[in-house]
Enzyme design. Structure first.
Site, PDB file in Angstrom:
ATOM      1  N   SER A 114      -2.761  -5.187  13.260  1.00  0.00           N
ATOM      2  CA  SER A 114      -2.609  -3.747  12.855  1.00  0.00           C
ATOM      3  C   SER A 114      -1.655  -3.748  11.691  1.00  0.00           C
ATOM      4  CB  SER A 114      -1.832  -2.903  13.997  1.00  0.00           C
ATOM      5  OG  SER A 114      -1.365  -1.873  13.588  1.00  0.00           O
ATOM      6  N   TYR A 119       5.145  -2.553  19.697  1.00  0.00           N
ATOM      7  CA  TYR A 119       3.886  -2.602  18.957  1.00  0.00           C
ATOM      8  C   TYR A 119       3.864  -3.337  17.645  1.00  0.00           C
ATOM      9  CZ  TYR A 119      -0.886  -1.147  17.860  1.00  0.00           C
ATOM     10  OH  TYR A 119      -2.183  -1.429  17.439  1.00  0.00           O
TER      11      TYR A 119
END
Length: 264
Positions: free
Chosen positions: A138, A151
């Site tokens: 990501s 995350y």
């Protein structure tokens, strides 16, 4: 069957929805035979039925599930050529607020799950004389987001995992690369946009527009666009690409935040 992945055998984790489902469909359209994994049986069985693949339900962080996914590829199709580690989870929180169990889950799924799937598949990839592993990270691995510490850390660790495997197994013909998507219209992104919409008293579409407002392309991605990136990295077109990070974020990483005030 013709296509850029003709006669290749792929294992794709998190393949029931979003980027994983789009990648499974694109791989099949390019000639691959696909094993689709995920925690929820119904979505992965639906995708597998559509593409003539095989579904294996389970928790990506468990060694037994990784072994079962690879075994399914060997049993049904005769080998493994490609692994796409797409399964992921995102739970909010900063260092003061993130729960220990949420932190651990993100590490278990986003990093350890990818490692275990690769570890299960590597002997089969080596037996085939090489292959490709594509990890889905990501842009959160490249820059910070508010209250997303777990995350971001887990997705950053996935970059290190990619580089280590690329170094260790390159001499055996195995290429390992990472895709770092920005905002993509997936169930995970929908949930984030709904949270923003609730906070700002707007609807989901307006939330997506705000999220893309400073991207050079002025829009978020479709899952199919990230799937195309995966096809490239998995195919012979990327035969000399390994240890790389392909950023697919609509140009967000090139934007200097200090100049946003001058953007019309």
């Amino acid at each position: 069957m013709s296509g850029r992945l003709a006669d290749k055998i792929a294992v794709i984790s998190g393949g029931g929805t979003g980027i994983g489902a789009a990648t499974a469909r694109r791989f099949a359209a390019e000639g691959a035979r696909v094993v689709v994994t995920g925690r929820r049986r119904e979505p992965i069985e639906s995708v597998a039925a559509d593409i003539g693949g095989v579904a294996v339900a389970g928790d990506t962080s468990e060694t037994e599930h990784a072994t079962a996914a690879v075994t399914a590829a060997l049993t049904h199709f005769g080998g493994v050529d490609i692994v796409v580690a797409n399964a992921g989870v995102g739970i909010g929180g900063d260092v003061l607020s993130v729960r220990d169990e949420d932190w651990q889950q993100m590490l278990d799924v986003n990093v350890t799950g990818a490692m275990k799937l690769a570890r299960a598949a590597l002997p089969a990839l080596i037996d085939r004389g090489g292959g490709a592993i594509v990890n889905i990270s990501s842009v959160s691995a490249l820059s910070a987001s508010p209250a997303r510490v777990g995350y971001g850390v887990s997705k950053s660790a996935l970059l290190a995992l990619t580089r280590s495997m690329a170094y260790d197994y390159g001499r055996q013909g195995i290429r390992v690369n990472t895709v770092c998507p920005g905002w993509v219209r997936t169930p995970m992104a929908d949930a984030a946009m709904d949270s923003l919409a609730n906070a700002k008293d707007i609807d989901r579409e307006e939330a997506y527009r705000r999220a893309a407002a400073h991207l050079p392309l002025r829009r978020v991605a479709r899952p199919e666009e990230i799937a195309h990136c995966c096809v490239f990295l998995a195919s012979d077109e990327a035969s000399f690409v390994t240890g790389a990070v392909l950023v697919a974020d609509g140009g967000g990483e090139i934007v200097g935040t200090g100049t946003l005030a001058f953007d019309d």
